[in-house]
Design a protein around this motif. Structure first.
Motif, mmCIF file in Angstrom:
data_model
loop_
_atom_site.group_PDB
_atom_site.id
_atom_site.type_symbol
_atom_site.label_atom_id
_atom_site.label_comp_id
_atom_site.label_asym_id
_atom_site.label_seq_id
_atom_site.Cartn_x
_atom_site.Cartn_y
_atom_site.Cartn_z
ATOM 1 N N ASP A 117 0.840 -1.198 0.000
ATOM 2 C CA ASP A 117 0.000 0.000 0.000
ATOM 3 C C ASP A 117 0.871 1.244 0.000
ATOM 4 O O ASP A 117 2.063 1.203 0.304
ATOM 5 C CB ASP A 117 -0.905 0.015 1.235
ATOM 6 C CG ASP A 117 -1.930 -1.105 1.206
ATOM 7 O OD1 ASP A 117 -2.086 -1.753 0.158
ATOM 8 O OD2 ASP A 117 -2.573 -1.328 2.252
ATOM 9 N N THR A 265 1.201 2.330 6.300
ATOM 10 C CA THR A 265 0.296 1.495 5.543
ATOM 11 C C THR A 265 0.717 0.057 5.776
ATOM 12 O O THR A 265 1.886 -0.290 5.626
ATOM 13 C CB THR A 265 0.395 1.818 4.043
ATOM 14 O OG1 THR A 265 1.750 1.712 3.647
ATOM 15 C CG2 THR A 265 -0.102 3.213 3.757
ATOM 16 N N ASP A 268 -0.926 -4.881 2.630
ATOM 17 C CA ASP A 268 -1.895 -5.118 1.565
ATOM 18 C C ASP A 268 -3.343 -5.106 2.038
ATOM 19 O O ASP A 268 -4.206 -5.676 1.388
ATOM 20 C CB ASP A 268 -1.598 -6.459 0.877
ATOM 21 C CG ASP A 268 -1.543 -7.617 1.870
ATOM 22 O OD1 ASP A 268 -1.879 -7.404 3.047
ATOM 23 O OD2 ASP A 268 -1.164 -8.727 1.467
ATOM 24 N N GLY A 270 -5.166 -2.254 2.704
ATOM 25 C CA GLY A 270 -5.866 -1.054 2.293
ATOM 26 C C GLY A 270 -6.246 -0.120 3.419
ATOM 27 O O GLY A 270 -7.009 0.816 3.195
ATOM 28 N N GLN A 291 -9.103 4.388 6.018
ATOM 29 C CA GLN A 291 -8.483 4.510 4.700
ATOM 30 C C GLN A 291 -8.010 5.925 4.434
ATOM 31 O O GLN A 291 -7.101 6.143 3.638
ATOM 32 C CB GLN A 291 -9.470 4.087 3.606
ATOM 33 C CG GLN A 291 -8.846 4.033 2.220
ATOM 34 C CD GLN A 291 -9.822 3.618 1.156
ATOM 35 O OE1 GLN A 291 -11.036 3.756 1.332
ATOM 36 N NE2 GLN A 291 -9.321 3.096 0.046
ATOM 37 N N GLU A 323 -3.699 4.067 -0.912
ATOM 38 C CA GLU A 323 -3.918 3.465 -2.228
ATOM 39 C C GLU A 323 -3.470 2.011 -2.133
ATOM 40 O O GLU A 323 -2.270 1.717 -2.088
ATOM 41 C CB GLU A 323 -3.132 4.213 -3.303
ATOM 42 C CG GLU A 323 -3.638 5.624 -3.544
ATOM 43 C CD GLU A 323 -3.051 6.254 -4.795
ATOM 44 O OE1 GLU A 323 -2.259 5.565 -5.495
ATOM 45 O OE2 GLU A 323 -3.375 7.419 -5.083
ATOM 46 N N PRO A 324 -4.419 1.075 -2.077
ATOM 47 C CA PRO A 324 -4.062 -0.338 -1.858
ATOM 48 C C PRO A 324 -3.250 -0.899 -3.023
ATOM 49 O O PRO A 324 -3.560 -0.671 -4.187
ATOM 50 C CB PRO A 324 -5.423 -1.032 -1.744
ATOM 51 C CG PRO A 324 -6.413 0.065 -1.475
ATOM 52 C CD PRO A 324 -5.866 1.272 -2.162
#
Length: 335
Positions: A117, A265, A268, A270, A291, A323-324
């Protein structure tokens, strides 16, 4: 292969070893960009070549930032061969890069790609690892120099500026007198032993008086007040976590991978883990996952934040969005 000038200066042997390992497997082209403008030109002309960065976390951040600006980040996997000391390469290792340069070079040949991410703010700035907001806010008219007014060399940090003196005006006057006396001693007709002895005795008394004055003033001055925090408004996915009426001293998050406080982040999922605390630690802090986070302050203040080892320019508001799977890092197969 993008080689940071800082890595080349710090550990040229590791750079050579990595180059030999990669050169045995691929046709290799090595470039040493001196600034961000040159890095942009190099990355825009890379074609379909593999991309390997040799350097510290700053070098990795610069490359990812430029690829994001060029809308090329999703089309290329980035490999990092960490060269640096201590915290300067901690992010690369946390993200899964091999610790030793030779192992990281072998991972480029035999490794796997890991989706990660990315935190992106509204101005297009990226955060690979984490950020923190702490300490005292700045007045809106603050003349603090803004970050990024000059383009640094790739993989280097701005040099710290040390104050000219730390002893106050008394020591400044004393030091000025010492410099004047030294100049007089060096002048013609001022080099006799008696004159030197008189000058030395006078200097000693003057410096002693200055130190005594500082000692007395220091005893009378109250100690530093505890930092009251910053009036910050913090929203996460529309949920209000803090408002300007209740100053906070720390906005960050908990990195479960390393056990250190950082707004990060996760690889993975998100989401980012967010921490808001009224103290300088995470004791009694509010923790949430979200998020998007927006941090702002009142019209009379600004705040700075530290992201990927770099302190920002003062801002009044900033929004970061996850931003995943926005970028891919080449890591050893077992990572």
């Amino acid at each position: 292969m993008v080689v940071s000038p800082a890595a080349l200066a710090l550990d040229g042997e590791s750079v050579r070893v990595a180059r030999d390992v990669l050169g045995a497997a691929f046709d290799l082209k090595a470039v040493v960009p001196g600034d961000l403008a040159e890095l942009r030109r190099v990355l825009s002309r890379r074609g379909r070549k593999r991309l390997v960065v040799i350097g510290d976390d700053h070098a990795l951040h610069h490359v990812v930032q430029v690829l994001h600006q060029q809308s090329e980040l999703a089309s290329v996997a980035v490999a990092i061969i960490p060269v640096g000391k201590g915290h300067k390469v901690a992010l690369a290792r946390t993200l899964g890069a091999a610790e030793l340069p030779v192992d990281a070079a072998r991972a480029v040949v035999h490794g796997a790609e890991r989706s990660l991410d990315l935190l992106v703010d509204e101005s297009g700035g990226v955060v690979l690892g984490g950020l923190q907001i702490h300490g005292r806010g700045l007045p809106a008219e603050s003349s603090t120099p803004t970050a990024g007014t000059e383009e640094p060399q790739v993989g280097t940090a701005a040099p710290a500026v040390s104050p000219a003196g730390t002893g106050g005006p008394e020591e400044d006057r004393a030091n000025s007198a010492v410099r004047s006396l030294r100049a007089n001693r060096a002048a013609p007709g001022r080099s006799t032993a008696a004159s030197a002895a008189r000058d030395h005795s006078w200097c000693t008394r003057l410096l002693g008086a200055a130190r005594s004055t500082r000692s007395v003033v220091g005893a009378l001055m109250p100690g530093p007040r505890p930092d009251p925090g910053q009036p910050l408004r913090v929203e996460a996915d529309g949920r209000l976590l803090a408002d300007v009426d209740h100053p906070v001293r720390l906005v960050s998050a908990w990195n479960a991978c390393t056990g250190t406080a950082a707004l990060v982040t996760l690889p993975d999922d998100g989401l980012m883990d967010i921490l808001v605390s009224a103290s300088a630690t995470d004791r009694g802090a509010l923790r949430v996952q979200a998020q998007r986070i927006t941090v702002s302050t009142g019209p009379a203040h600004r705040f700075t934040y530290e992201a990927d080892h770099t302190v920002s320019a003062p801002v009044q508001q900033r929004t970061w969005t996850v931003e995943p799977g926005a970028w891919r890092l080449t890591v050893p197969p077992a990572a």
